[in-house]
Write an enzyme that holds these catalytic residues in place. Structure first.
Site, PDB file in Angstrom:
ATOM      1  N   SER A 119      11.047  -3.742  -5.847  1.00  0.00           N
ATOM      2  CA  SER A 119       9.697  -4.031  -6.335  1.00  0.00           C
ATOM      3  C   SER A 119       8.644  -3.806  -5.263  1.00  0.00           C
ATOM      4  O   SER A 119       7.446  -3.875  -5.550  1.00  0.00           O
ATOM      5  CB  SER A 119       9.617  -5.492  -6.807  1.00  0.00           C
ATOM      6  OG  SER A 119       9.935  -6.378  -5.749  1.00  0.00           O
ATOM      7  N   HIS A 140      12.064   0.421 -11.753  1.00  0.00           N
ATOM      8  CA  HIS A 140      11.727  -0.989 -11.553  1.00  0.00           C
ATOM      9  C   HIS A 140      11.628  -1.727 -12.889  1.00  0.00           C
ATOM     10  O   HIS A 140      10.646  -1.607 -13.611  1.00  0.00           O
ATOM     11  CB  HIS A 140      10.405  -1.111 -10.780  1.00  0.00           C
ATOM     12  CG  HIS A 140      10.014  -2.531 -10.504  1.00  0.00           C
ATOM     13  ND1 HIS A 140       8.709  -2.960 -10.502  1.00  0.00           N
ATOM     14  CD2 HIS A 140      10.776  -3.633 -10.243  1.00  0.00           C
ATOM     15  CE1 HIS A 140       8.674  -4.247 -10.235  1.00  0.00           C
ATOM     16  NE2 HIS A 140       9.912  -4.681 -10.086  1.00  0.00           N
ATOM     17  N   GLU A 152       8.846   0.603 -14.578  1.00  0.00           N
ATOM     18  CA  GLU A 152       8.105   1.559 -13.757  1.00  0.00           C
ATOM     19  C   GLU A 152       9.084   2.610 -13.245  1.00  0.00           C
ATOM     20  O   GLU A 152      10.082   2.277 -12.593  1.00  0.00           O
ATOM     21  CB  GLU A 152       7.448   0.840 -12.572  1.00  0.00           C
ATOM     22  CG  GLU A 152       6.336  -0.118 -12.990  1.00  0.00           C
ATOM     23  CD  GLU A 152       5.720  -0.845 -11.804  1.00  0.00           C
ATOM     24  OE1 GLU A 152       4.478  -0.847 -11.705  1.00  0.00           O
ATOM     25  OE2 GLU A 152       6.480  -1.412 -10.985  1.00  0.00           O
ATOM     26  N   ASN A 190       2.757  -4.541  -9.121  1.00  0.00           N
ATOM     27  CA  ASN A 190       2.634  -5.438  -7.971  1.00  0.00           C
ATOM     28  C   ASN A 190       1.444  -5.103  -7.077  1.00  0.00           C
ATOM     29  O   ASN A 190       0.908  -5.986  -6.401  1.00  0.00           O
ATOM     30  CB  ASN A 190       3.926  -5.436  -7.153  1.00  0.00           C
ATOM     31  CG  ASN A 190       4.962  -6.362  -7.735  1.00  0.00           C
ATOM     32  OD1 ASN A 190       4.646  -7.275  -8.488  1.00  0.00           O
ATOM     33  ND2 ASN A 190       6.224  -6.131  -7.426  1.00  0.00           N
TER      34      ASN A 190
END
Length: 286
Positions: A119, A140, A152, A190
């Site tokens: 991540s 991800h 992702e 993130n």
């Protein structure tokens, strides 16, 4: 490239979830851990998750049994040798990933694709641990994997178009909605989420509001399913602190720097739900 058999490195919270959705989608799935005890615990998580799906009427018993029949748990790394895609979901530690991918590269067939569920670490640095950087991508998933729809899919400057397209379609085939991301620390989600969470902690430090009021404000004012502190406790303060440090190292921007309060809480062992206390007290319940 055709994916028929999927390997998953790691059978913890994320690895067991990835293995579950792959097997449920019809792929023969092999999940590997460092000990049989951890393998068994991971497979028990999958059985429990599938059992709940049956109870809720989202899966029939026959599909559950077929999913479990497509799954196997192993300790030997060479059991992944004939996999078409191997997804890494081990501890978020670059040295451990280096050792794992270097060993994996020696045993898995030449044409196989590698993916990491990281991540925060960049995909390029992991791809260079192997002799197949053109067949290495980021994949991800989000927690809990069987529930969360987003994946992702991250390509590096070395990833081939064919490898990226194949993994993108794999994400769709396991019932997810993939988005394409560039290989920067934090990818899309993130990169936006971590500064928001860190700024919530700074707001608390500066007396802008209480934990409860800041959470309620973001829930009712912005329609978020949970406030930033509830989310922090769910993700883990230690995990967030680790990710923030990686992102700050890459971008060198204040918005990615962990606030002092987060650092102190991590040092004190207040990691959130997993330890029974974080920004909220769970009375010892994890």
């Amino acid at each position: 490239m055709k994916i028929r058999k999927v390997g998953v490195l790691g059978c913890g919270l994320m690895g067991s979830g990835i293995a579950e959705v792959a097997a449920r989608a019809g792929y023969e799935t092999v999940v590997r851990e460092v000990s049989q005890e951890i393998v068994d615990k991971g497979l028990d998580k999958v059985r429990g998750s599938l059992g709940k799906a049956v109870e809720k009427g989202k899966l029939d018993a026959g599909e559950r049994d077929a999913t479990l029949a497509r799954m196997s748990g192993v300790v030997a790394l060479d059991a992944l040798a004939d996999c078409d895609l191997v997804v890494e979901a081990i501890v978020e530690n670059l040295d451990e990933k280096r050792r794992t991918f270097t060993a994996l590269d020696e045993v898995v067939k030449e044409g196989a694709l590698f993916a990491s569920n990281t991540s925060s670490l960049t995909i390029t640095q992991m791809a260079m641990f192997t002799r197949r950087p053109d067949r290495f991508v980021g994949l991800h998933f989000f927690n809990p994997v069987p529930v969360m729809k987003l994946v992702e899919v991250v390509r590096t400057i070395l990833t081939s178009q064919e490898a990226f397209d194949t993994v993108f379609e794999f994400a769709r085939s396991v019932g997810k909605e993939p988005i394409a991301c560039r290989d920067n620390s934090g990818f899309v989600v993130n990169r936006l989420l971590v500064p928001y969470i860190l700024d919530a902690i700074r707001a608390l430090e500066e007396g802008v509001g209480t934990v409860e009021d800041i959470d309620k404000g973001m829930q009712l004012g912005c329609g978020h399913p949970m406030g930033p502190f509830t989310l922090l406790d769910f993700v883990g303060l230690d995990t967030t602190y680790y990710i923030a440090n990686i992102m700050f190292d890459e971008f060198r921007e204040k918005r990615f720097a962990p606030p002092p309060l987060l650092k102190r809480m991590v040092q004190a062992g207040l990691h959130g739900r997993k330890t029974g206390k974080g920004f909220y007290d769970y009375g010892g319940k994890k």
